[in-house]
Enzyme design. Structure first.
Site, PDB file in Angstrom:
ATOM      1  N   HIS A   1      43.503  35.925  43.248  1.00 33.60           N
ATOM      2  CA  HIS A   1      42.533  36.665  44.269  1.00 33.60           C
ATOM      3  C   HIS A   1      42.614  38.088  44.342  1.00 33.60           C
ATOM      4  O   HIS A   1      43.570  38.613  44.152  1.00 33.60           O
ATOM      5  CB  HIS A   1      42.914  35.924  45.641  1.00 33.60           C
ATOM      6  CG  HIS A   1      42.597  34.678  46.101  1.00 33.60           C
ATOM      7  ND1 HIS A   1      41.163  34.197  45.788  1.00 33.60           N
ATOM      8  CD2 HIS A   1      43.247  33.477  46.326  1.00 33.60           C
ATOM      9  CE1 HIS A   1      40.726  32.741  46.096  1.00 33.60           C
ATOM     10  NE2 HIS A   1      42.240  32.526  46.485  1.00 33.60           N
TER      11      HIS A   1
ATOM     12  N   CYS B   1      37.848  38.862  42.110  1.00 33.66           N
ATOM     13  CA  CYS B   1      36.743  39.515  42.768  1.00 33.66           C
ATOM     14  C   CYS B   1      37.353  40.247  43.975  1.00 33.66           C
ATOM     15  O   CYS B   1      38.194  39.957  44.384  1.00 33.66           O
ATOM     16  CB  CYS B   1      35.540  38.569  42.975  1.00 33.66           C
ATOM     17  SG  CYS B   1      35.958  37.213  43.777  1.00 33.66           S
TER      18      CYS B   1
END
Length: 280
Positions: free
Chosen positions: A78, A134
């Protein structure tokens, strides 16, 4: 010239309700590929990838490299934001990577910290960063994954509300935590650590900014990052003397974005670095 690599993959994020599925496979896949190309590889997988361990491993990798060495760092997991504390971000948010112990005491590995780690390297060290994560989303807490939708692609983004306590979230005029925050940059925290002067390169799984995501995928029944899968597939088909620019061009638009994974991989770095032979 020596070749060293660090491959990090984190599926398990205790306390966040935001576990992933393909990141450990990504790290193992990158490690196997790089080892086969002459790299000495170390890995940090799930509980090994605490913030302290990530910092220590990057310090060791960077610190041991000398002029002419090639260093590769891959990260699958993440991305997130944290409120900026030193005023260097226009949108008031620092980009960050999410260690295993993000919510349980370690906190995020922020772009400013990564920049400090990378700035210690010696001149002439060639650094390639590969980020399958991202940095685009909202402050609000994300719902836990639907147990009946295991094969649905999931963005590799961790909202701040899933790990930061309410008192540390950005606040509005009323003093209450905001539910949304305008995101201006939304880039990988590796971007700020790049040195064009030193020939660094970053291959990232998606565009910067809002509504751009790298996806946790399932391809041929196996969890993986969509970007990692297609990047490795393209790499294995290239001639031995191919450049980084040719590698990137072989990934997009040929494989990504696709109907299932609407992400556009990016390459960051100087033109000279892009035209360098891969892993040299």
């Amino acid at each position: 010239m020596s070749k060293r690599a660090l491959c990090m993959g984190i599926n398990n994020y205790p306390g966040t309700h935001m576990d992933l599925h393909g990141c450990v496979n990504d790290a193992n896949d990158w490690a196997a590929e790089l080892a086969g190309r002459g790299f000495a590889v170390s890995k940090l997988i799930d509980s090994q990838a605490t913030k302290a361990a990530m910092v220590s491993a990057i310090q060791s990798l960077i610190g041991s490299a000398v002029s002419g060495d090639v260093v590769v760092i891959t990260y699958s997991g993440h991305g997130t934001y944290v409120p900026d504390t030193n005023g260097d971000e226009i949108d008031g948010l620092d980009e960050a990577l999410c260690p295993y112990d993000l919510q349980t005491g370690g906190g995020a590995l922020v772009d400013d910290e990564i920049n400090t780690l990378f700035s210690a390297r010696k001149a002439g060290v060639r650094l390639l960063l590969i980020s399958d994560s991202c940095h685009s989303g909202t402050v609000t807490r994300a719902a836990a994954a639907d147990p009946d939708a295991d094969n649905a692609p999931a963005p590799r983004f961790m909202p701040m509300g899933n790990w930061l306590p309410a008192e540390k979230l950005p606040q509005g005029i009323s003093g209450q935590p905001l539910t949304t925050v305008p995101v201006i940059s939304g880039v990988s925290p590796f971007v700020g650590a790049l040195s064009r002067m030193m020939g660094d390169l970053l291959l990232a799984g998606c565009k910067e900014g809002p509504n751009n995501f790298s996806y946790d995928a399932s391809i041929a029944g196996r969890p993986c990052g969509a970007f990692t899968y297609y990047a490795l597939k393209a790499l294995r088909r290239l001639p031995a003397n191919a450049t980084y620019a040719q590698w990137h061009a072989a990934i997009t638009p040929g494989s990504l974005p696709s109907a299932s994974y609407p992400q556009t991989p990016q390459i960051y770095g100087s033109q000279d670095a892009r035209n360098r032979q891969i892993f040299s």
